[in-house]
Design a protein around this motif. Sequence first.
Motif, short mmCIF file in Angstrom:
data_model
loop_
_atom_site.label_atom_id
_atom_site.label_comp_id
_atom_site.label_asym_id
_atom_site.label_seq_id
_atom_site.Cartn_x
_atom_site.Cartn_y
_atom_site.Cartn_z
N GLN A 98 0.83 -1.21 0.00
CA GLN A 98 0.00 0.00 0.00
C GLN A 98 0.86 1.26 0.00
OE1 GLN A 98 -3.18 0.09 2.86
NE2 GLN A 98 -3.48 -2.14 2.79
N GLU A 99 1.96 1.21 0.74
CA GLU A 99 2.84 2.39 0.77
C GLU A 99 3.51 2.61 -0.59
OE1 GLU A 99 5.56 1.71 3.89
OE2 GLU A 99 4.17 2.29 5.50
N ARG A 100 3.88 1.53 -1.27
CA ARG A 100 4.49 1.69 -2.59
C ARG A 100 3.48 2.15 -3.63
NH1 ARG A 100 6.90 -3.29 -1.33
NH2 ARG A 100 5.47 -4.33 -2.77
N ALA A 101 2.27 1.63 -3.55
CA ALA A 101 1.28 1.91 -4.60
C ALA A 101 0.62 3.26 -4.42
CB ALA A 101 0.23 0.80 -4.63
N THR A 102 0.26 3.60 -3.18
CA THR A 102 -0.51 4.82 -2.93
C THR A 102 0.21 5.83 -2.07
OG1 THR A 102 -1.60 3.82 -1.01
CG2 THR A 102 -2.67 3.54 -3.16
N GLY A 103 1.39 5.46 -1.55
CA GLY A 103 2.11 6.38 -0.69
C GLY A 103 1.66 6.36 0.75
N GLY A 104 0.88 5.41 1.17
CA GLY A 104 0.40 5.30 2.54
C GLY A 104 -0.74 4.30 2.63
N LEU A 105 -1.33 4.16 3.84
CA LEU A 105 -2.46 3.24 4.01
C LEU A 105 -3.69 3.79 3.32
CD1 LEU A 105 -1.93 2.29 7.77
CD2 LEU A 105 -1.30 0.97 5.75
N ILE A 106 -4.46 2.87 2.71
CA ILE A 106 -5.65 3.30 1.97
C ILE A 106 -6.69 3.86 2.91
CG2 ILE A 106 -7.52 2.44 0.48
CD1 ILE A 106 -5.58 0.43 -0.63
N SER A 107 -6.79 3.32 4.12
CA SER A 107 -7.80 3.80 5.07
C SER A 107 -7.56 5.24 5.49
CB SER A 107 -7.81 2.89 6.31
OG SER A 107 -6.53 2.91 6.92
N GLN A 161 11.06 6.09 -14.80
CA GLN A 161 10.24 6.76 -13.79
C GLN A 161 10.11 5.88 -12.56
OE1 GLN A 161 6.51 7.81 -15.49
NE2 GLN A 161 7.35 9.49 -16.73
N PRO A 162 10.14 6.46 -11.37
CA PRO A 162 10.01 5.64 -10.15
C PRO A 162 8.60 5.07 -10.03
CG PRO A 162 10.03 7.96 -9.59
CD PRO A 162 10.33 7.89 -11.06
N ASP A 163 8.53 3.81 -9.66
CA ASP A 163 7.23 3.14 -9.49
C ASP A 163 6.81 3.03 -8.04
OD1 ASP A 163 9.21 1.48 -8.75
OD2 ASP A 163 8.45 -0.31 -9.80
N SER A 164 7.51 3.71 -7.16
CA SER A 164 7.19 3.67 -5.75
C SER A 164 6.89 5.07 -5.25
CB SER A 164 8.34 3.07 -4.94
OG SER A 164 8.06 3.10 -3.56
N HIS A 165 5.87 5.19 -4.42
CA HIS A 165 5.48 6.48 -3.85
C HIS A 165 6.14 6.74 -2.50
CE1 HIS A 165 2.35 7.44 -6.82
NE2 HIS A 165 2.15 6.11 -6.87
N ILE A 166 7.04 5.88 -2.09
CA ILE A 166 7.74 6.07 -0.81
C ILE A 166 8.88 7.05 -1.04
CG2 ILE A 166 9.05 4.95 1.02
CD1 ILE A 166 7.59 2.38 0.35
N PRO A 167 8.98 8.11 -0.27
CA PRO A 167 10.09 9.06 -0.46
C PRO A 167 11.42 8.42 -0.13
CG PRO A 167 8.87 9.59 1.54
CD PRO A 167 8.08 8.51 0.83
N ALA A 168 12.49 8.92 -0.79
CA ALA A 168 13.83 8.39 -0.56
C ALA A 168 14.28 8.69 0.86
CB ALA A 168 14.81 9.01 -1.55
#
Length: 457
Positions: free
Chosen positions: A63-72, A114-121
Amino acid sequence: MAAVRRNKRVAAAQPGFLPFKSSLDDNSSSKRRKRVNKNKKKSWNKFSDIQDVEEFLDDVRLQERATGGLISEKADDSLFFVDTGETDVKDTQAQKTVKKGKPSKPLRIDLILQPDSHIPAPKNVLAFQQPNAKKQRRTSARAAKLAAMGVLPRREKLLQLRSAAAASGVSAKEHPEANNNPERAFYDLWSAGTPETADPYYLEQTKKKLVKRPDRLNEKPSVLPAIEVIAPGGSYNPDFFSHQDLLREAHEVEVKKQKAEEKLARQLAVNEEKATEETIFKEQVQGLIEEEETEPQEPEGDTEDTVMGPTATQEKKTERQRKKEKAERIKDLRRKVERQMIDKQQQLFQLRSISASVKNLEQRTKMRQAQRKAQQEAQKSMPRRLGRLKFQTPDLDVQLSDELASSLRSLKPEGSILKDRFKSLQKRNIIEPRERAKFNRKYKLKYSEKRAFREIE
């Protein structure tokens, strides 16, 4: 099994967690757990089932990689949108214009990069670290505490004293004013400000005043520019006459070198004389024939012995002779005085010639002074002798008429920038002329044949 179920319930009961998978325990009922003894830590590590916890953590990372955090925790606007089925007029016009021109679809390689992860470096911790940061924080905190109390550090006090002394215009060479002087200005000891005037003599004696930089250190060692521009004949596509002038200058330099070499060869040359029969015979007979000793001849002349020294008797002069010698001395003195008077009278008639000679002498001295000044000015642009080696002027980078390039593409570089800068530093008296250090091996090399090489032979 009770512990596994309890872990699953704890993982699934986490607040704000929505798993991507339908369930975490699909195959939990089908698998039958082996009964083991768990009274040791080794058995717990070996037979504990933590698959549900790993699946939960994998789901959180996904969830963190796909959306940058928890979906809830995401807002509804960022997750859903209303599809009305209508397209915007501007978008259709933009698509039409794009179809006519270049496609708007990005390239495949750009999509891969392009980066495929929404987690900041992650932050680089070493980039934010500073050496002695703890000590600096402690020092700054202590300085802030002292400043709040009204205590200034020593550097700031000295700066304030120097600024006050400079504002007052009191020179350090003046004698300081005495403390018991009744005409001295009143100074409030309990005032918050700094004194208006400082004692420069006290600052100089206590070495709290900076040393004045000598003026000679501000002078340049040479008047030559840092980068000397080459003559017009050395440029690309030069003029014919300027190129010929540069060639003539290079020719003169080579002629001087050749003359110096020829002079040195003449000085070191051995006088080779052809051997004759007479010289060969003298060399062969030398030392075999005894030469007759020649007796010294007596000098011709009187053989009578002359008595010299205090034993010689001198005849005593008579009174008449002494008077005659005295009269001659007086006549010589009178003659000299008369001659001096005549010379002085003759000098009156020689004023014109004397003035002309004085003018010539003055012109000669002025010309010598001008030559001396010109020589001093010329020496300012010449390299001085700073070490045991003498400065050697580098060779001119000259191309002959048939070596000139017809275009910039076929132009080849001449010389070396590093050597040019090194020679420029020597010419401007910044560094002394040097020579390359010679490598002297301390121990001789020892050669040994290896067994593999010896077997080949």
